[in-house]
Design a protein around this motif. Structure first.
Motif, PDB file in Angstrom:
ATOM      1  N   GLY A   1      64.880 -13.175 -12.692  1.00  0.00           N
ATOM      2  CA  GLY A   1      63.881 -12.532 -11.845  1.00  0.00           C
ATOM      3  C   GLY A   1      64.221 -11.089 -11.531  1.00  0.00           C
ATOM      4  N   GLY A   2      65.214 -10.544 -12.242  1.00  0.00           N
ATOM      5  CA  GLY A   2      65.609  -9.159 -12.001  1.00  0.00           C
ATOM      6  C   GLY A   2      66.422  -8.990 -10.733  1.00  0.00           C
ATOM      7  N   LEU A   3      67.052 -10.069 -10.262  1.00  0.00           N
ATOM      8  CA  LEU A   3      67.823 -10.048  -9.028  1.00  0.00           C
ATOM      9  C   LEU A   3      69.295 -10.291  -9.333  1.00  0.00           C
ATOM     10  N   VAL A   4      70.136 -10.049  -8.360  1.00  0.00           N
ATOM     11  CA  VAL A   4      71.567 -10.295  -8.512  1.00  0.00           C
ATOM     12  C   VAL A   4      72.005 -11.220  -7.382  1.00  0.00           C
ATOM     13  N   PRO A   5      72.629 -12.337  -7.694  1.00  0.00           N
ATOM     14  CA  PRO A   5      73.075 -13.236  -6.626  1.00  0.00           C
ATOM     15  C   PRO A   5      74.215 -12.634  -5.824  1.00  0.00           C
ATOM     16  N   ASP A   6      74.206 -12.897  -4.531  1.00  0.00           N
ATOM     17  CA  ASP A   6      75.311 -12.461  -3.680  1.00  0.00           C
ATOM     18  C   ASP A   6      76.554 -13.308  -3.929  1.00  0.00           C
ATOM     19  N   ALA A   7      76.345 -14.551  -4.354  1.00  0.00           N
ATOM     20  CA  ALA A   7      77.457 -15.442  -4.661  1.00  0.00           C
ATOM     21  C   ALA A   7      77.001 -16.465  -5.683  1.00  0.00           C
ATOM     22  N   VAL A   8      77.908 -16.825  -6.588  1.00  0.00           N
ATOM     23  CA  VAL A   8      77.691 -17.926  -7.530  1.00  0.00           C
ATOM     24  C   VAL A   8      78.801 -18.934  -7.262  1.00  0.00           C
ATOM     25  N   ILE A   9      78.410 -20.178  -6.982  1.00  0.00           N
ATOM     26  CA  ILE A   9      79.362 -21.201  -6.568  1.00  0.00           C
ATOM     27  C   ILE A   9      79.232 -22.407  -7.495  1.00  0.00           C
ATOM     28  N   GLY A  10      80.345 -22.916  -8.000  1.00  0.00           N
ATOM     29  CA  GLY A  10      80.290 -24.109  -8.834  1.00  0.00           C
ATOM     30  C   GLY A  10      81.524 -24.270  -9.682  1.00  0.00           C
TER      31      GLY A  10
ATOM     32  N   PHE B   1      75.272 -28.395  -6.721  1.00  0.00           N
ATOM     33  CA  PHE B   1      74.470 -28.292  -5.512  1.00  0.00           C
ATOM     34  C   PHE B   1      75.312 -28.652  -4.293  1.00  0.00           C
ATOM     35  N   ASP B   2      76.077 -29.722  -4.401  1.00  0.00           N
ATOM     36  CA  ASP B   2      76.966 -30.134  -3.319  1.00  0.00           C
ATOM     37  C   ASP B   2      77.982 -29.029  -3.024  1.00  0.00           C
ATOM     38  N   LYS B   3      78.621 -28.510  -4.062  1.00  0.00           N
ATOM     39  CA  LYS B   3      79.631 -27.461  -3.876  1.00  0.00           C
ATOM     40  C   LYS B   3      79.037 -26.248  -3.160  1.00  0.00           C
ATOM     41  N   ALA B   4      77.824 -25.872  -3.554  1.00  0.00           N
ATOM     42  CA  ALA B   4      77.197 -24.690  -2.966  1.00  0.00           C
ATOM     43  C   ALA B   4      76.752 -24.950  -1.533  1.00  0.00           C
TER      44      ALA B   4
ATOM     45  N   HIS C   1      67.352 -35.446  -9.758  1.00  0.00           N
ATOM     46  CA  HIS C   1      66.555 -35.425  -8.524  1.00  0.00           C
ATOM     47  C   HIS C   1      67.205 -36.328  -7.468  1.00  0.00           C
ATOM     48  N   LEU C   2      67.592 -37.538  -7.866  1.00  0.00           N
ATOM     49  CA  LEU C   2      68.214 -38.468  -6.929  1.00  0.00           C
ATOM     50  C   LEU C   2      69.561 -37.933  -6.434  1.00  0.00           C
ATOM     51  N   ALA C   3      70.316 -37.299  -7.332  1.00  0.00           N
ATOM     52  CA  ALA C   3      71.595 -36.727  -6.927  1.00  0.00           C
ATOM     53  C   ALA C   3      71.403 -35.658  -5.858  1.00  0.00           C
ATOM     54  N   ALA C   4      70.347 -34.857  -5.980  1.00  0.00           N
ATOM     55  CA  ALA C   4      70.073 -33.821  -4.981  1.00  0.00           C
ATOM     56  C   ALA C   4      69.735 -34.445  -3.629  1.00  0.00           C
ATOM     57  N   MET C   5      68.979 -35.546  -3.626  1.00  0.00           N
ATOM     58  CA  MET C   5      68.656 -36.214  -2.370  1.00  0.00           C
ATOM     59  C   MET C   5      69.927 -36.760  -1.709  1.00  0.00           C
ATOM     60  N   SER C   6      70.840 -37.256  -2.540  1.00  0.00           N
ATOM     61  CA  SER C   6      72.104 -37.767  -2.026  1.00  0.00           C
ATOM     62  C   SER C   6      72.914 -36.666  -1.345  1.00  0.00           C
TER      63      SER C   6
END
Length: 236
Positions: A54-63, A92-95, A117-122
């Motif tokens: 999207g032409g953006l720069v993340p402030d942090a990348v975690i994983g 997702f959990d780490k972040a 999807h289920l892992a994200a809900m967990s």
């Protein structure tokens, strides 16, 4: 105890690796919002591609960086990269556990695979002290806090899905939930309907997913941002 890599007084935008058209559309739609224009941009591992695309720069990348491409890594300042090596949890959990903010808005965590999807809900249930809204193509989902008051549109649908036994109370719904025992293998609360301009929900445990139409994202973000009703972190 989780290391806090990102701390913010307002909302944080968190990007996952599901590079779907819906995720890209959500990125482009939400970035200009007044409520989010100064929000830190955080990527969960391969979610960096969604940010950079999207032409953006993340402030942090975690994983654990098993899905961060060499090309994307080359575009990032090494100081923005936060490598968490353990393989027991998702990116997702780490972040999410590394962010301290009133609310996190997650984009790119609704992919084609139901197991993802289920892992994200967990993860939402595992970290009840980290309020997070996951934005999908048709809906938005969060773990319902102890108490929440939502400005809603009568006639909209509202779903409640228990991840464990839980009870609650409601006002403003066509079918009140007071006195009902919910559980994933028994009674669930999907496809309820909003009957008033305001909906109030109270839960007795951090175990109920609140699922709303995508257009309810703004009032949900506002409600979670201003609420001081929070679940404590889980022991361990």
């Amino acid at each position: 105890m989780s290391e806090e890599i990102v701390s913010a007084e307002g909302p944080v935008l968190l990007f996952g690796g599901a590079l779907t058209p819906a995720a890209q559309a959500a990125r482009d739609a939400l970035i200009p919002w007044a409520e989010l224009k100064d929000a830190p941009l955080v990527a969960a591992d391969g979610g960096a591609r969604l940010v950079l695309g999207g032409g953006l720069v993340p402030d942090a990348v975690i994983g654990d960086f098993d899905s961060l491409s060499d090309a994307d890594r080359a575009q990032l300042d090494p100081a923005r990269l936060h490598h968490i090596r353990e393989q027991e949890t998702t990116d997702f959990d780490k972040a999410l556990r590394s962010i301290r903010a009133p609310v996190v808005v997650g984009i790119g965590f609704h992919g084609a695979r139901i197991d993802h999807h289920l892992a994200a809900m967990s993860v939402l249930a595992r970290h009840p002290d980290r309020p997070c809204i996951l934005v999908g193509e048709e809906d938005v989902t969060c773990l319902c806090p102890p108490r929440i008051t939502l400005d809603m549109t009568p006639g909209d649908w509202l779903s409640l899905y228990p991840l464990a036994p839980v009870t609650g109370r409601s006002s403003g719904l066509d079918w009140p939930i007071d006195g009902l025992d919910f559980a994933p293998d028994a009674r669930i609360g999907t496809s309820n309907r909003v009957g008033a301009d305001q909906v109030r929900l109270t839960m007795d445990a951090p175990a109920m997913l609140l699922i709303l139409p995508r257009r309810a994202l703004r009032p949900l973000l506002a409600a979670l941002s201003r609420s001081d009703a929070r679940w404590p972190s889980r022991a361990g």
